[in-house]
Design a protein around this motif. Sequence first.
Motif, PDB file in Angstrom:
ATOM      1  N   LEU A  40     -20.026  32.248   7.608  1.00  0.00           N
ATOM      2  CA  LEU A  40     -19.278  32.307   8.853  1.00  0.00           C
ATOM      3  C   LEU A  40     -17.877  31.746   8.666  1.00  0.00           C
ATOM      4  O   LEU A  40     -17.682  30.781   7.929  1.00  0.00           O
ATOM      5  N   ARG A  41     -16.935  32.321   9.388  1.00  0.00           N
ATOM      6  CA  ARG A  41     -15.574  31.795   9.417  1.00  0.00           C
ATOM      7  C   ARG A  41     -15.228  31.544  10.886  1.00  0.00           C
ATOM      8  O   ARG A  41     -14.695  32.405  11.574  1.00  0.00           O
ATOM      9  N   PRO A  42     -15.550  30.333  11.381  1.00  0.00           N
ATOM     10  CA  PRO A  42     -15.339  30.045  12.799  1.00  0.00           C
ATOM     11  C   PRO A  42     -13.862  29.870  13.139  1.00  0.00           C
ATOM     12  O   PRO A  42     -13.039  29.581  12.273  1.00  0.00           O
ATOM     13  N   SER A  43     -13.562  30.045  14.414  1.00  0.00           N
ATOM     14  CA  SER A  43     -12.197  29.826  14.890  1.00  0.00           C
ATOM     15  C   SER A  43     -12.204  28.675  15.890  1.00  0.00           C
ATOM     16  O   SER A  43     -13.258  28.310  16.439  1.00  0.00           O
ATOM     17  N   ALA A  44     -11.052  28.116  16.145  1.00  0.00           N
ATOM     18  CA  ALA A  44     -10.939  26.947  17.018  1.00  0.00           C
ATOM     19  C   ALA A  44     -11.516  27.219  18.401  1.00  0.00           C
ATOM     20  O   ALA A  44     -12.108  26.337  19.018  1.00  0.00           O
ATOM     21  N   GLY A  45     -11.393  28.421  18.909  1.00  0.00           N
ATOM     22  CA  GLY A  45     -11.903  28.752  20.232  1.00  0.00           C
ATOM     23  C   GLY A  45     -13.412  28.757  20.329  1.00  0.00           C
ATOM     24  O   GLY A  45     -13.964  28.799  21.431  1.00  0.00           O
ATOM     25  N   GLN A  46     -14.105  28.687  19.209  1.00  0.00           N
ATOM     26  CA  GLN A  46     -15.561  28.727  19.210  1.00  0.00           C
ATOM     27  C   GLN A  46     -16.200  27.347  19.277  1.00  0.00           C
ATOM     28  O   GLN A  46     -17.397  27.239  19.477  1.00  0.00           O
ATOM     29  N   LEU A  47     -15.418  26.298  19.130  1.00  0.00           N
ATOM     30  CA  LEU A  47     -15.949  24.944  19.159  1.00  0.00           C
ATOM     31  C   LEU A  47     -16.288  24.564  20.594  1.00  0.00           C
ATOM     32  O   LEU A  47     -15.435  24.601  21.476  1.00  0.00           O
ATOM     33  N   ILE A  48     -17.537  24.212  20.837  1.00  0.00           N
ATOM     34  CA  ILE A  48     -17.984  23.788  22.159  1.00  0.00           C
ATOM     35  C   ILE A  48     -17.861  22.271  22.276  1.00  0.00           C
ATOM     36  O   ILE A  48     -17.336  21.760  23.255  1.00  0.00           O
ATOM     37  N   ALA A  49     -18.346  21.549  21.276  1.00  0.00           N
ATOM     38  CA  ALA A  49     -18.270  20.088  21.265  1.00  0.00           C
ATOM     39  C   ALA A  49     -18.537  19.599  19.859  1.00  0.00           C
ATOM     40  O   ALA A  49     -19.120  20.311  19.047  1.00  0.00           O
ATOM     41  N   GLY A  50     -18.123  18.381  19.574  1.00  0.00           N
ATOM     42  CA  GLY A  50     -18.410  17.787  18.279  1.00  0.00           C
ATOM     43  C   GLY A  50     -17.271  16.927  17.787  1.00  0.00           C
ATOM     44  O   GLY A  50     -16.143  17.039  18.252  1.00  0.00           O
ATOM     45  N   GLU A  51     -17.595  16.088  16.821  1.00  0.00           N
ATOM     46  CA  GLU A  51     -16.620  15.165  16.262  1.00  0.00           C
ATOM     47  C   GLU A  51     -15.982  15.666  14.974  1.00  0.00           C
ATOM     48  O   GLU A  51     -14.958  15.163  14.561  1.00  0.00           O
ATOM     49  N   LEU A  52     -16.616  16.637  14.330  1.00  0.00           N
ATOM     50  CA  LEU A  52     -16.075  17.156  13.067  1.00  0.00           C
ATOM     51  C   LEU A  52     -14.951  18.139  13.322  1.00  0.00           C
ATOM     52  O   LEU A  52     -14.936  18.840  14.343  1.00  0.00           O
ATOM     53  N   GLU A  53     -14.036  18.210  12.372  1.00  0.00           N
ATOM     54  CA  GLU A  53     -12.999  19.237  12.458  1.00  0.00           C
ATOM     55  C   GLU A  53     -13.621  20.594  12.138  1.00  0.00           C
ATOM     56  O   GLU A  53     -14.674  20.681  11.496  1.00  0.00           O
ATOM     57  N   MET A  54     -12.991  21.648  12.605  1.00  0.00           N
ATOM     58  CA  MET A  54     -13.485  22.997  12.382  1.00  0.00           C
ATOM     59  C   MET A  54     -13.333  23.362  10.902  1.00  0.00           C
ATOM     60  O   MET A  54     -12.235  23.291  10.350  1.00  0.00           O
ATOM     61  N   PRO A  55     -14.418  23.728  10.220  1.00  0.00           N
ATOM     62  CA  PRO A  55     -14.309  24.126   8.811  1.00  0.00           C
ATOM     63  C   PRO A  55     -13.711  25.522   8.690  1.00  0.00           C
ATOM     64  O   PRO A  55     -13.731  26.313   9.632  1.00  0.00           O
ATOM     65  N   TYR A  56     -13.205  25.817   7.502  1.00  0.00           N
ATOM     66  CA  TYR A  56     -12.707  27.166   7.225  1.00  0.00           C
ATOM     67  C   TYR A  56     -13.873  28.144   7.163  1.00  0.00           C
ATOM     68  O   TYR A  56     -13.819  29.229   7.722  1.00  0.00           O
ATOM     69  N   GLU A  57     -14.941  27.746   6.458  1.00  0.00           N
ATOM     70  CA  GLU A  57     -16.148  28.562   6.383  1.00  0.00           C
ATOM     71  C   GLU A  57     -17.384  27.684   6.443  1.00  0.00           C
ATOM     72  O   GLU A  57     -17.338  26.503   6.085  1.00  0.00           O
ATOM     73  N   VAL A  58     -18.480  28.306   6.869  1.00  0.00           N
ATOM     74  CA  VAL A  58     -19.801  27.682   6.866  1.00  0.00           C
ATOM     75  C   VAL A  58     -20.727  28.627   6.109  1.00  0.00           C
ATOM     76  O   VAL A  58     -20.770  29.820   6.405  1.00  0.00           O
ATOM     77  N   HIS A  59     -21.428  28.106   5.127  1.00  0.00           N
ATOM     78  CA  HIS A  59     -22.389  28.892   4.351  1.00  0.00           C
ATOM     79  C   HIS A  59     -23.786  28.329   4.555  1.00  0.00           C
ATOM     80  O   HIS A  59     -23.966  27.111   4.534  1.00  0.00           O
ATOM     81  N   LEU A  60     -24.754  29.206   4.715  1.00  0.00           N
ATOM     82  CA  LEU A  60     -26.167  28.831   4.718  1.00  0.00           C
ATOM     83  C   LEU A  60     -26.829  29.644   3.618  1.00  0.00           C
ATOM     84  O   LEU A  60     -26.788  30.877   3.632  1.00  0.00           O
ATOM     85  N   VAL A  61     -27.400  28.934   2.638  1.00  0.00           N
ATOM     86  CA  VAL A  61     -27.994  29.556   1.461  1.00  0.00           C
ATOM     87  C   VAL A  61     -29.407  29.000   1.297  1.00  0.00           C
ATOM     88  O   VAL A  61     -29.662  27.837   1.606  1.00  0.00           O
ATOM     89  N   SER A  62     -30.320  29.817   0.806  1.00  0.00           N
ATOM     90  CA  SER A  62     -31.664  29.330   0.501  1.00  0.00           C
ATOM     91  C   SER A  62     -31.973  29.568  -0.974  1.00  0.00           C
ATOM     92  O   SER A  62     -31.470  30.512  -1.589  1.00  0.00           O
ATOM     93  N   PHE A  63     -32.787  28.670  -1.528  1.00  0.00           N
ATOM     94  CA  PHE A  63     -33.306  28.792  -2.885  1.00  0.00           C
ATOM     95  C   PHE A  63     -34.787  28.451  -2.832  1.00  0.00           C
ATOM     96  O   PHE A  63     -35.195  27.592  -2.041  1.00  0.00           O
ATOM     97  N   PRO A  64     -35.608  29.078  -3.686  1.00  0.00           N
ATOM     98  CA  PRO A  64     -37.036  28.759  -3.686  1.00  0.00           C
ATOM     99  C   PRO A  64     -37.320  27.281  -3.989  1.00  0.00           C
ATOM    100  O   PRO A  64     -38.259  26.713  -3.454  1.00  0.00           O
ATOM    101  N   ALA A  65     -36.496  26.670  -4.832  1.00  0.00           N
ATOM    102  CA  ALA A  65     -36.715  25.274  -5.223  1.00  0.00           C
ATOM    103  C   ALA A  65     -35.384  24.617  -5.564  1.00  0.00           C
ATOM    104  O   ALA A  65     -34.399  25.304  -5.874  1.00  0.00           O
ATOM    105  N   LYS A  66     -35.351  23.301  -5.519  1.00  0.00           N
ATOM    106  CA  LYS A  66     -34.139  22.550  -5.852  1.00  0.00           C
ATOM    107  C   LYS A  66     -33.677  22.862  -7.269  1.00  0.00           C
ATOM    108  O   LYS A  66     -32.477  22.904  -7.548  1.00  0.00           O
TER     109      LYS A  66
END
Length: 100
Positions: A40-66
């Motif tokens: 995801l590449r969020p934009s400033a207008g999408q922030l509803i609430a929170g203390e963190l700054e808006m990241p450039y991208e958010v990645h969610l990845v899965s692996f079978p094991a560490k």
Amino acid sequence: MIYITQLIYIHEGQEHTFHQFEDVAIPLIEKYKGKLLLRLRPSAGQLIAGELEMPYEVHLVSFPAKEDFDAFKLDKEREQFLHLKDAAVRKMLLVQGNAL
């Protein structure tokens, strides 16, 4: 199954450099049995609430094991391009967890 969430913050003006690194790194995920679940590449207008700054991208990845994730991080081809990541990424927050 483990899940890795990354909040990625890049240096201003380094978008192209970051994309060059991602063009190499993202296809390697599958080599280690991982899956890119969201990029995801969020934009400033999408922030509803929170203390963190808006990241450039958010990645969610899965692996079978560490161990698969660890092998991905040590991939020799990926390591050749880490200088691009180092030049582009200002900071990164990585959260590792399991599905409930």
